[in-house]
Write a protein that holds these residues in place. Structure first.
Motif, PDB file in Angstrom:
ATOM      1  N   CYS A 195       0.843  -1.203   0.000  1.00  0.00           N
ATOM      2  CA  CYS A 195       0.000   0.000   0.000  1.00  0.00           C
ATOM      3  C   CYS A 195       0.874   1.248   0.000  1.00  0.00           C
ATOM      4  CB  CYS A 195      -0.931  -0.034   1.211  1.00  0.00           C
ATOM      5  SG  CYS A 195      -0.048   0.092   2.773  1.00  0.00           S
ATOM      6  N   LEU A 196       0.255   2.397  -0.063  1.00  0.00           N
ATOM      7  CA  LEU A 196       1.000   3.663  -0.146  1.00  0.00           C
ATOM      8  C   LEU A 196       1.898   3.881   1.066  1.00  0.00           C
ATOM      9  CD1 LEU A 196       1.471   6.355  -1.659  1.00  0.00           C
ATOM     10  CD2 LEU A 196      -0.588   7.226  -0.558  1.00  0.00           C
ATOM     11  N   CYS A 197       1.419   3.588   2.271  1.00  0.00           N
ATOM     12  CA  CYS A 197       2.243   3.799   3.475  1.00  0.00           C
ATOM     13  C   CYS A 197       3.195   2.636   3.729  1.00  0.00           C
ATOM     14  CB  CYS A 197       1.356   4.072   4.688  1.00  0.00           C
ATOM     15  SG  CYS A 197       0.537   2.610   5.382  1.00  0.00           S
ATOM     16  N   GLU A 198       3.079   1.591   2.935  1.00  0.00           N
ATOM     17  CA  GLU A 198       3.975   0.430   2.949  1.00  0.00           C
ATOM     18  C   GLU A 198       3.833  -0.456   4.184  1.00  0.00           C
ATOM     19  OE1 GLU A 198       7.963   1.322   1.688  1.00  0.00           O
ATOM     20  OE2 GLU A 198       7.288   2.692   0.117  1.00  0.00           O
ATOM     21  N   CYS A 245      -6.119  -0.324   3.006  1.00  0.00           N
ATOM     22  CA  CYS A 245      -5.307   0.018   4.173  1.00  0.00           C
ATOM     23  C   CYS A 245      -5.975   1.164   4.913  1.00  0.00           C
ATOM     24  CB  CYS A 245      -3.897   0.418   3.734  1.00  0.00           C
ATOM     25  SG  CYS A 245      -2.920   1.069   5.105  1.00  0.00           S
ATOM     26  N   VAL A 281      -4.758   3.086   7.120  1.00  0.00           N
ATOM     27  CA  VAL A 281      -3.865   4.220   7.380  1.00  0.00           C
ATOM     28  C   VAL A 281      -3.793   5.129   6.152  1.00  0.00           C
ATOM     29  CG1 VAL A 281      -1.487   4.933   7.899  1.00  0.00           C
ATOM     30  CG2 VAL A 281      -2.500   2.942   9.048  1.00  0.00           C
ATOM     31  N   CYS A 282      -3.492   4.554   5.001  1.00  0.00           N
ATOM     32  CA  CYS A 282      -3.247   5.390   3.809  1.00  0.00           C
ATOM     33  C   CYS A 282      -4.391   5.309   2.790  1.00  0.00           C
ATOM     34  CB  CYS A 282      -1.932   4.989   3.151  1.00  0.00           C
ATOM     35  SG  CYS A 282      -1.959   3.348   2.422  1.00  0.00           S
TER      36      CYS A 282
HETATM   37 ZN   LIG Z   1      -1.138   1.818   3.929  1.00  0.00          ZN
END
Ligand SMILES: [Zn+2]
Ligand SMILES: [Zn+2]
Length: 143
Positions: free
Chosen positions: A8-11, A74, A76-77
């Protein structure tokens, strides 16, 4: 065996896919457009045994986009990741966007009846106004 890595974007959420993807379709349905914030979602079906979550399980959130379909993202992100299907528990629908190491190419555009008015499909691939019925049907048409 060959593996594709996705994150995902925030890894925080990481996963791996082994083996070959099913047919890749660019889906222009309005749910994919909204879910991805993009004109279409490039996606493929795989067997659930090919999908391995490596990290971030506790950060995955879900949304039921219909009685049959659950979308994972996700929390978070907000990255849109994979889908599961009530009527096909052995299948996972994966987005190609977050994946590295993809060798497959899109085979068709689907749900073009609801495509974004501002987006012109110029890839020369077959277009289906809705779900083409099966991956096999698309592959036979492409021969
Ligand atoms: Zn994420
Ligand atoms: Zn769609």
């Amino acid at each position: 065996m060959k593996r594709m890595q996705g994150k995902c974007l925030c890894e925080a959420v990481k996963y791996e896919i082994s083996g070959k993807l099913g047919a890749v379709f660019n889906c222009h349905c309005s749910k994919c457009r909204r879910w991805h914030g993009a004109p279409f979602r490039s996606r493929a079906s795989i067997d659930v045994s090919q999908f391995k979550l490596v990290s971030g399980k506790e950060l995955l959130s879900t949304f039921k986009s219909s009685d049959n379909v659950t979308k994972f993202f996700c929390k978070v992100c907000g990255s849109s990741l994979h889908s599961t299907y009530e009527n096909k528990p052995d299948v996972v629908g994966v987005a190609l966007g977050p994946l590295e190491g993809v060798e497959s190419k899109p085979e068709a555009n689907i749900f073009t009846a609801s495509k974004a008015s501002w987006y012109e499909i110029c890839d020369g691939l077959p277009q289906y106004e809705s779900w083409p019925g099966s991956e096999d049907r698309v592959r036979k048409t492409n021969l």
